[in-house]
Scaffold this active site. Structure first.
Site, short mmCIF file in Angstrom:
data_model
loop_
_atom_site.label_atom_id
_atom_site.label_comp_id
_atom_site.label_asym_id
_atom_site.label_seq_id
_atom_site.Cartn_x
_atom_site.Cartn_y
_atom_site.Cartn_z
N GLY A 70 0.82 -1.21 0.00
CA GLY A 70 0.00 0.00 0.00
C GLY A 70 0.85 1.26 0.00
O GLY A 70 0.54 2.24 -0.69
N THR A 71 1.92 1.25 0.76
CA THR A 71 2.76 2.45 0.87
C THR A 71 3.31 2.87 -0.49
O THR A 71 3.24 4.04 -0.88
CB THR A 71 3.93 2.19 1.85
OG1 THR A 71 3.37 1.82 3.12
CG2 THR A 71 4.81 3.40 2.02
N ASN A 150 -7.44 3.76 9.39
CA ASN A 150 -6.93 2.53 9.99
C ASN A 150 -6.94 2.54 11.50
O ASN A 150 -6.87 1.50 12.13
CB ASN A 150 -5.50 2.25 9.48
CG ASN A 150 -4.62 3.47 9.55
OD1 ASN A 150 -4.92 4.51 8.95
ND2 ASN A 150 -3.53 3.39 10.29
N GLN A 178 -7.52 -0.08 3.83
CA GLN A 178 -8.32 -0.73 4.89
C GLN A 178 -9.68 -1.23 4.39
O GLN A 178 -10.36 -1.95 5.11
CB GLN A 178 -8.50 0.21 6.09
CG GLN A 178 -7.23 0.43 6.90
CD GLN A 178 -6.77 -0.82 7.65
OE1 GLN A 178 -7.53 -1.74 7.90
NE2 GLN A 178 -5.49 -0.83 8.02
N SER A 198 -3.53 -3.71 -0.44
CA SER A 198 -2.37 -4.32 0.20
C SER A 198 -2.79 -5.70 0.70
O SER A 198 -3.67 -5.82 1.57
CB SER A 198 -1.92 -3.44 1.37
OG SER A 198 -0.89 -4.09 2.08
N ALA A 199 -2.18 -6.75 0.13
CA ALA A 199 -2.68 -8.11 0.34
C ALA A 199 -2.71 -8.54 1.80
O ALA A 199 -3.60 -9.29 2.21
CB ALA A 199 -1.82 -9.09 -0.47
N HIS A 200 -1.74 -8.06 2.61
CA HIS A 200 -1.69 -8.58 3.98
C HIS A 200 -2.81 -8.06 4.86
O HIS A 200 -2.97 -8.50 6.01
CB HIS A 200 -0.31 -8.33 4.62
CG HIS A 200 -0.01 -6.91 5.00
ND1 HIS A 200 0.05 -6.50 6.31
CD2 HIS A 200 0.26 -5.81 4.26
CE1 HIS A 200 0.37 -5.21 6.35
NE2 HIS A 200 0.50 -4.77 5.12
N THR A 236 12.13 -7.11 -10.80
CA THR A 236 11.52 -8.43 -10.99
C THR A 236 10.30 -8.56 -10.08
O THR A 236 10.36 -8.22 -8.90
CB THR A 236 12.55 -9.54 -10.68
OG1 THR A 236 13.66 -9.35 -11.55
CG2 THR A 236 11.96 -10.92 -10.90
N CYS A 328 -1.12 10.63 23.65
CA CYS A 328 0.02 11.23 24.34
C CYS A 328 1.20 11.30 23.38
O CYS A 328 1.47 10.34 22.67
CB CYS A 328 0.36 10.37 25.55
SG CYS A 328 1.92 10.77 26.28
N1 PLP Z 1 -2.62 2.97 4.21
C1 PLP Z 1 -3.34 2.52 5.26
C2 PLP Z 1 -4.65 3.16 5.57
C3 PLP Z 1 -2.87 1.46 6.05
O1 PLP Z 1 -3.58 1.03 7.08
C4 PLP Z 1 -1.61 0.89 5.70
C5 PLP Z 1 -1.04 -0.19 6.55
O2 PLP Z 1 -1.15 -0.18 7.76
C6 PLP Z 1 -0.91 1.40 4.61
C7 PLP Z 1 -1.45 2.43 3.88
C8 PLP Z 1 0.41 0.81 4.20
O3 PLP Z 1 0.25 -0.42 3.58
P1 PLP Z 1 1.51 -1.43 3.44
O4 PLP Z 1 1.70 -2.04 4.78
O5 PLP Z 1 1.06 -2.44 2.44
O6 PLP Z 1 2.66 -0.64 2.96
#
Ligand code: PLP
Length: 380
Positions: A70-71, A150, A178, A198-200, A236, A328
């Site tokens: 996702g990042t 998230n 999410q 994001s697959a995980h 790759t 905090c």
């Molecule tokens: N965006 C959101 C809203 C997320 O919750 C996350 C992961 O926690 C990410 C992006 C990042 O995804 P990745 O872990 O696949 O880089």
């Protein structure tokens, strides 16, 4: 019993997904760019995976690009759009994941992009009139607003945002990490130029994701290298990751209605049990409202207590894996930028429970009871 309630951080791999991936670790090891048969069979599996993902979100394979997660997909959408269109104004929110927030900060610092942040109330509801005001007064803009948060689980009205963006010819990216695999996305009606997965987060493997890029938006790659991903991402391919991603998304869509109902019932049970056993608790953001938040996330606001400092450790000792949400800002754990943006009282405790299809009612009851006992000082 050890209870895992941190599914917004990552989800356990589905055995069915592992079984689909395994042959691509052992037997089908070819490089998909190779022209011989070892390569070709893997290439064809990747393209099949791309068709699967595209079909599920109702688009064409040409608009799907596999990434490292996702990042990277968020980075590619935001940075490459600003670069390709010379965009000098972006709109986002202070509630985004760091994948977006830190990218915006970098654009501001290094590329001279002015970033405006949407107003929101203390529960994180975005002010869409502010979005219109900002768009009306600016040249072509990139808008980046997440589909669901998230930490607090808030669901944003992506379709409404998409319509406003269309009216002002803004490019619209939505971080859908999410919601992908938990809600059915149809990019034909969603109104976003970019969404991501994001697959995980949906029982697939870590380190693999994808970017949907509207064919009308022309960007250059974020990562330079070979001609992989039709010249859009050098390197790759993470072959077994891609196979696992497609399989996990397929399963998620196949079983979604049943799982959504089941997981929502676990979340409702947690709210009920916590209210029954604890005084002076509330829920951060919109997470207690079924139609306004992810059914997978509940962010609990807990009474002021010395327990709060060590809450996650105490839960861990009591065999519960959950995630922080401290407002905090001191100490090693810098706290939650989301809760700070909502002005959540830092003396109170916050914990995020996030659920999956693998959780049980017995686990929910155990967690609610344990949390109540901790605050009644009946447990260490
Ligand atoms: N965006 C959101 C809203 C997320 O919750 C996350 C992961 O926690 C990410 C992006 C990042 O995804 P990745 O872990 O696949 O880089």
């Amino acid at each position: 019993m050890r209870v895992y309630l941190d599914n917004a951080a990552t989800t356990p791999l589905d055995k069915e997904v592992f079984d689909a991936m395994a042959p691509f670790m052992l037997e089908h090891f070819g490089n998909p760019s190779s022209i011989h048969s070892h390569g070709r069979e893997v290439r064809s599996a990747i393209e099949k995976a791309r068709r699967t993902v595209a079909t599920l979100i109702n688009t064409s394979p040409a608009e799907i690009f596999f990434t490292s997660g996702g990042t990277e997909a968020d980075n590619a959408a935001i940075r490459c759009t600003c670069r390709a269109y010379g965009i000098k104004h972006a709109i986002s929110t202070k509630l985004e994941h760091h994948a977006v927030l830190h990218t915006m900060e970098l654009l501001e610092k290094e590329e001279g992009v002015q970033v405006s942040y949407l107003r929101h109330d203390e529960r994180g509801n975005l002010d869409l009139e502010h979005l219109e005001e900002l768009l009306a007064s600016q040249p072509r803009t990139l808008v980046s607003v997440m589909h669901a948060n998230n930490e607090i689980g808030n669901l944003n009205d992506i379709k409404a945002i998409g319509e406003i963006c269309k009216k002002y010819d803004a490019v619209f990216h939505s971080d859908t990490v999410q919601t992908m695999g938990h809600y059915k996305h149809d990019v034909q009606t969603l109104g976003a130029n970019f969404i991501v997965g994001s697959a995980h987060k949906f029982h697939g493997p870590k380190g693999v994701g994808f970017l949907y890029c509207d064919a009308n938006i022309k960007i250059q790659p974020l990562i330079q290298g070979g001609a992989q991903e039709r010249n859009m991402r050098g390197g790759t391919e993470n072959v077994y990751g891609i196979i696992g991603l497609a399989k996990s998304l397929e399963i998620a869509y196949r079983d979604m209605d049943d799982h959504a109902k089941y997981i929502q019932s676990l979340k409702d049970r947690m709210i009920y049990k916590l209210r029954e056993q604890m005084e002076d608790i509330s829920f951060n953001g919109m997470s207690e409202f079924g139609d306004k938040s992810l059914y997978t996330v509940l962010n609990v606001n807990l009474p002021a207590s010395e327990i709060n400092e060590m809450l996650l450790f105490s839960l861990d000792i009591n065999k519960i894996s959950a995630s922080g949400g401290s407002a905090c800002s001191s100490g090693a754990n810098a706290g939650s930028h989301v809760l700070r943006a909502l002005n959540v009282d830092p003396s109170r405790g916050s914990v995020r429970f996030s659920f999956s299809k693998y959780n049980t009612e017995a686990e929910i009851d155990y967690v609610a009871e344990t949390l109540a006992k901790l605050y009644k000082k009946e447990l260490a």
